[in-house]
Design a protein around this motif. Structure first.
Motif, PDB file in Angstrom:
ATOM      1  N   LEU A   1     -66.458  26.781  65.527  1.00 20.38           N
ATOM      2  CA  LEU A   1     -65.787  27.733  64.635  1.00 20.38           C
ATOM      3  C   LEU A   1     -65.503  27.096  63.275  1.00 20.38           C
ATOM      4  N   HIS A   2     -65.195  25.813  63.274  1.00 18.46           N
ATOM      5  CA  HIS A   2     -64.940  25.107  62.007  1.00 18.46           C
ATOM      6  C   HIS A   2     -66.205  25.079  61.155  1.00 18.46           C
ATOM      7  N   ARG A   3     -67.339  24.786  61.770  1.00 19.96           N
ATOM      8  CA  ARG A   3     -68.611  24.801  61.023  1.00 19.96           C
ATOM      9  C   ARG A   3     -68.902  26.204  60.491  1.00 19.96           C
ATOM     10  N   TYR A   4     -68.669  27.207  61.317  1.00 18.44           N
ATOM     11  CA  TYR A   4     -68.892  28.607  60.929  1.00 18.44           C
ATOM     12  C   TYR A   4     -68.029  28.961  59.715  1.00 18.44           C
ATOM     13  N   ALA A   5     -66.752  28.672  59.797  1.00 18.64           N
ATOM     14  CA  ALA A   5     -65.843  28.986  58.688  1.00 18.64           C
ATOM     15  C   ALA A   5     -66.168  28.133  57.465  1.00 18.64           C
ATOM     16  N   GLY A   6     -66.499  26.879  57.680  1.00 22.74           N
ATOM     17  CA  GLY A   6     -66.825  25.983  56.575  1.00 22.74           C
ATOM     18  C   GLY A   6     -68.042  26.443  55.786  1.00 22.74           C
TER      19      GLY A   6
ATOM     20  N   GLY B   1     -66.017  27.021  52.816  1.00 22.02           N
ATOM     21  CA  GLY B   1     -65.841  25.627  52.435  1.00 22.02           C
ATOM     22  C   GLY B   1     -64.911  24.926  53.423  1.00 22.02           C
ATOM     23  N   ASP B   2     -65.070  23.625  53.522  1.00 24.53           N
ATOM     24  CA  ASP B   2     -64.304  22.851  54.494  1.00 24.53           C
ATOM     25  C   ASP B   2     -62.805  22.904  54.241  1.00 24.53           C
ATOM     26  N   GLY B   3     -62.404  23.056  53.002  1.00 23.05           N
ATOM     27  CA  GLY B   3     -60.982  23.095  52.683  1.00 23.05           C
ATOM     28  C   GLY B   3     -60.258  24.262  53.329  1.00 23.05           C
ATOM     29  N   GLU B   4     -60.930  25.354  53.516  1.00 22.96           N
ATOM     30  CA  GLU B   4     -60.323  26.551  54.100  1.00 22.96           C
ATOM     31  C   GLU B   4     -60.561  26.636  55.611  1.00 22.96           C
TER      32      GLU B   4
ATOM     33  N   ALA C   1     -66.774  32.884  75.734  1.00 24.10           N
ATOM     34  CA  ALA C   1     -65.815  33.449  74.775  1.00 24.10           C
ATOM     35  C   ALA C   1     -66.262  33.276  73.328  1.00 24.10           C
ATOM     36  N   LEU C   2     -67.309  32.505  73.084  1.00 26.96           N
ATOM     37  CA  LEU C   2     -67.702  32.208  71.709  1.00 26.96           C
ATOM     38  C   LEU C   2     -68.021  33.458  70.877  1.00 26.96           C
ATOM     39  N   PRO C   3     -68.785  34.421  71.370  1.00 26.21           N
ATOM     40  CA  PRO C   3     -69.032  35.621  70.550  1.00 26.21           C
ATOM     41  C   PRO C   3     -67.734  36.343  70.173  1.00 26.21           C
ATOM     42  N   TRP C   4     -66.798  36.421  71.100  1.00 24.38           N
ATOM     43  CA  TRP C   4     -65.501  37.051  70.838  1.00 24.38           C
ATOM     44  C   TRP C   4     -64.746  36.266  69.769  1.00 24.38           C
ATOM     45  N   LEU C   5     -64.780  34.940  69.865  1.00 23.21           N
ATOM     46  CA  LEU C   5     -64.102  34.110  68.865  1.00 23.21           C
ATOM     47  C   LEU C   5     -64.784  34.200  67.502  1.00 23.21           C
ATOM     48  N   TYR C   6     -66.121  34.272  67.480  1.00 26.29           N
ATOM     49  CA  TYR C   6     -66.829  34.457  66.208  1.00 26.29           C
ATOM     50  C   TYR C   6     -66.415  35.783  65.560  1.00 26.29           C
ATOM     51  N   GLY C   7     -66.283  36.815  66.369  1.00 25.05           N
ATOM     52  CA  GLY C   7     -65.838  38.103  65.837  1.00 25.05           C
ATOM     53  C   GLY C   7     -64.443  38.006  65.240  1.00 25.05           C
ATOM     54  N   SER C   8     -63.540  37.328  65.946  1.00 26.85           N
ATOM     55  CA  SER C   8     -62.190  37.133  65.419  1.00 26.85           C
ATOM     56  C   SER C   8     -62.219  36.305  64.143  1.00 26.85           C
ATOM     57  N   ALA C   9     -63.022  35.243  64.142  1.00 26.93           N
ATOM     58  CA  ALA C   9     -63.122  34.394  62.949  1.00 26.93           C
ATOM     59  C   ALA C   9     -63.671  35.191  61.769  1.00 26.93           C
ATOM     60  N   SER C  10     -64.650  36.044  62.016  1.00 22.88           N
ATOM     61  CA  SER C  10     -65.204  36.878  60.940  1.00 22.88           C
ATOM     62  C   SER C  10     -64.136  37.784  60.351  1.00 22.88           C
ATOM     63  N   ASN C  11     -63.305  38.359  61.206  1.00 17.85           N
ATOM     64  CA  ASN C  11     -62.222  39.214  60.719  1.00 17.85           C
ATOM     65  C   ASN C  11     -61.192  38.414  59.925  1.00 17.85           C
TER      66      ASN C  11
END
Length: 94
Positions: free
Chosen positions: A10-15, A19-22, A48-58
């Motif tokens: 999830l950190h790589r996805y968000a990064g 960006g890594d700072g956020e 649970a990863l697809p569910w977590l990716y969906g939450s992270a996207s939101n």
């Protein structure tokens, strides 16, 4: 257990998106949301990863909306401050 298994992905996805700072804040908020909504998770799902990716996207979408709104407000304030001063007769002097 979920955190240990999925936080790095999830950190790589968000990064990659913000960006890594956020990314740290996005991952923390994603797991906070997942914890609050844990009763909605279907335990029959094998991963649970697809569910977590969906939450992270939101969470990322919400973060961007807030950022854009804040940028828009500061830009509007900047525009207001750069207007030429009005002359004594109420007309712009520029």
């Amino acid at each position: 257990m979920l955190f240990d298994r999925y936080a790095a992905r999830l950190h790589r996805y968000a990064g990659r998106r913000l960006g890594d700072g956020e990314a740290d804040d996005i991952v923390a908020e994603t797991f906070s949301v997942a914890f609050r909504q844990r009763d909605a998770y279907d335990l029959n799902r094998p991963d649970a990863l697809p569910w977590l990716y969906g939450s992270a996207s939101n969470v990322i979408r919400r973060h961007r909306r807030i950022e854009v709104a804040a940028t828009g407000r500061s830009s509007a304030r900047g525009r207001c401050q750069t207007r030429p001063p009005a002359s004594r007769n109420g007309r712009s002097s520029g």
